[in-house]
Write a protein that holds these residues in place. Sequence first.
Motif, PDB file in Angstrom:
ATOM      1  N   LEU A  44     -12.744   4.543 -68.583  1.00  0.00           N
ATOM      2  CA  LEU A  44     -13.527   4.013 -67.473  1.00  0.00           C
ATOM      3  C   LEU A  44     -14.802   4.824 -67.369  1.00  0.00           C
ATOM      4  O   LEU A  44     -14.774   6.049 -67.463  1.00  0.00           O
ATOM      5  N   GLY A  45     -15.918   4.138 -67.171  1.00  0.00           N
ATOM      6  CA  GLY A  45     -17.205   4.821 -67.057  1.00  0.00           C
ATOM      7  C   GLY A  45     -17.807   4.626 -65.679  1.00  0.00           C
ATOM      8  O   GLY A  45     -17.443   3.715 -64.938  1.00  0.00           O
ATOM      9  N   ASP A  46     -18.750   5.481 -65.342  1.00  0.00           N
ATOM     10  CA  ASP A  46     -19.495   5.388 -64.074  1.00  0.00           C
ATOM     11  C   ASP A  46     -18.576   5.249 -62.863  1.00  0.00           C
ATOM     12  O   ASP A  46     -18.844   4.467 -61.953  1.00  0.00           O
ATOM     13  N   LEU A  47     -17.490   6.011 -62.847  1.00  0.00           N
ATOM     14  CA  LEU A  47     -16.564   5.984 -61.703  1.00  0.00           C
ATOM     15  C   LEU A  47     -17.243   6.557 -60.471  1.00  0.00           C
ATOM     16  O   LEU A  47     -17.812   7.651 -60.522  1.00  0.00           O
ATOM     17  N   THR A  48     -17.205   5.808 -59.380  1.00  0.00           N
ATOM     18  CA  THR A  48     -17.709   6.328 -58.105  1.00  0.00           C
ATOM     19  C   THR A  48     -16.681   6.039 -57.029  1.00  0.00           C
ATOM     20  O   THR A  48     -16.034   4.987 -57.028  1.00  0.00           O
ATOM     21  N   LEU A  49     -16.533   6.971 -56.118  1.00  0.00           N
ATOM     22  CA  LEU A  49     -15.585   6.852 -55.021  1.00  0.00           C
ATOM     23  C   LEU A  49     -16.304   7.222 -53.737  1.00  0.00           C
ATOM     24  O   LEU A  49     -16.858   8.316 -53.615  1.00  0.00           O
ATOM     25  N   THR A  50     -16.316   6.297 -52.784  1.00  0.00           N
ATOM     26  CA  THR A  50     -16.945   6.529 -51.485  1.00  0.00           C
ATOM     27  C   THR A  50     -16.015   5.998 -50.404  1.00  0.00           C
ATOM     28  O   THR A  50     -15.066   5.258 -50.684  1.00  0.00           O
ATOM     29  N   CYS A  51     -16.302   6.346 -49.154  1.00  0.00           N
ATOM     30  CA  CYS A  51     -15.556   5.764 -48.040  1.00  0.00           C
ATOM     31  C   CYS A  51     -15.911   4.290 -47.941  1.00  0.00           C
ATOM     32  O   CYS A  51     -17.066   3.909 -48.135  1.00  0.00           O
ATOM     33  N   ALA A  52     -14.925   3.451 -47.655  1.00  0.00           N
ATOM     34  CA  ALA A  52     -15.173   2.021 -47.492  1.00  0.00           C
ATOM     35  C   ALA A  52     -16.120   1.806 -46.312  1.00  0.00           C
ATOM     36  O   ALA A  52     -16.071   2.562 -45.332  1.00  0.00           O
ATOM     37  N   PRO A  53     -16.986   0.795 -46.394  1.00  0.00           N
ATOM     38  CA  PRO A  53     -17.951   0.550 -45.312  1.00  0.00           C
ATOM     39  C   PRO A  53     -17.318   0.395 -43.936  1.00  0.00           C
ATOM     40  O   PRO A  53     -17.887   0.813 -42.939  1.00  0.00           O
ATOM     41  N   ASP A  54     -16.116  -0.175 -43.876  1.00  0.00           N
ATOM     42  CA  ASP A  54     -15.459  -0.356 -42.579  1.00  0.00           C
ATOM     43  C   ASP A  54     -14.662   0.887 -42.163  1.00  0.00           C
ATOM     44  O   ASP A  54     -14.016   0.893 -41.129  1.00  0.00           O
TER      45      ASP A  54
END
Length: 116
Positions: A44-54
């Motif tokens: 897997l490339g360019d993995l990003t993890l952020t808090c969901a908008p809601d």
Amino acid sequence: MSVEGIWDLTVSTPIGRINAVVELLRQDGVLTGIARGAGEEVPLGDLTLTCAPDGDGYRLTWKQAVTKPMRLNLAFAVTVTGDALAGTSKAGRLPASKVTGRRRATGARTDAEPRP
């Protein structure tokens, strides 16, 4: 809650459902992953993890290239809530495909192929 683990995914495409297994893990503090399915294993490339908008769960995105059932560059965008995920996979100009998944229980085998 982390997103690490082994995930059984179903991608609903115009040519039918495709089952895959995604394994997410942290190496030296960096989220990495591999996908297995259709007899191939790809990073897997360019993995990003952020808090969901809601604010409920996490937003996870990644890219991967596959050769089966056809050669495609895929971009995934899913929301992870607990042991479930849902979102889309997009291949170039093709319509987005629905993605759903469940995390396996801890200790499950990592070399298993997707279930039919």
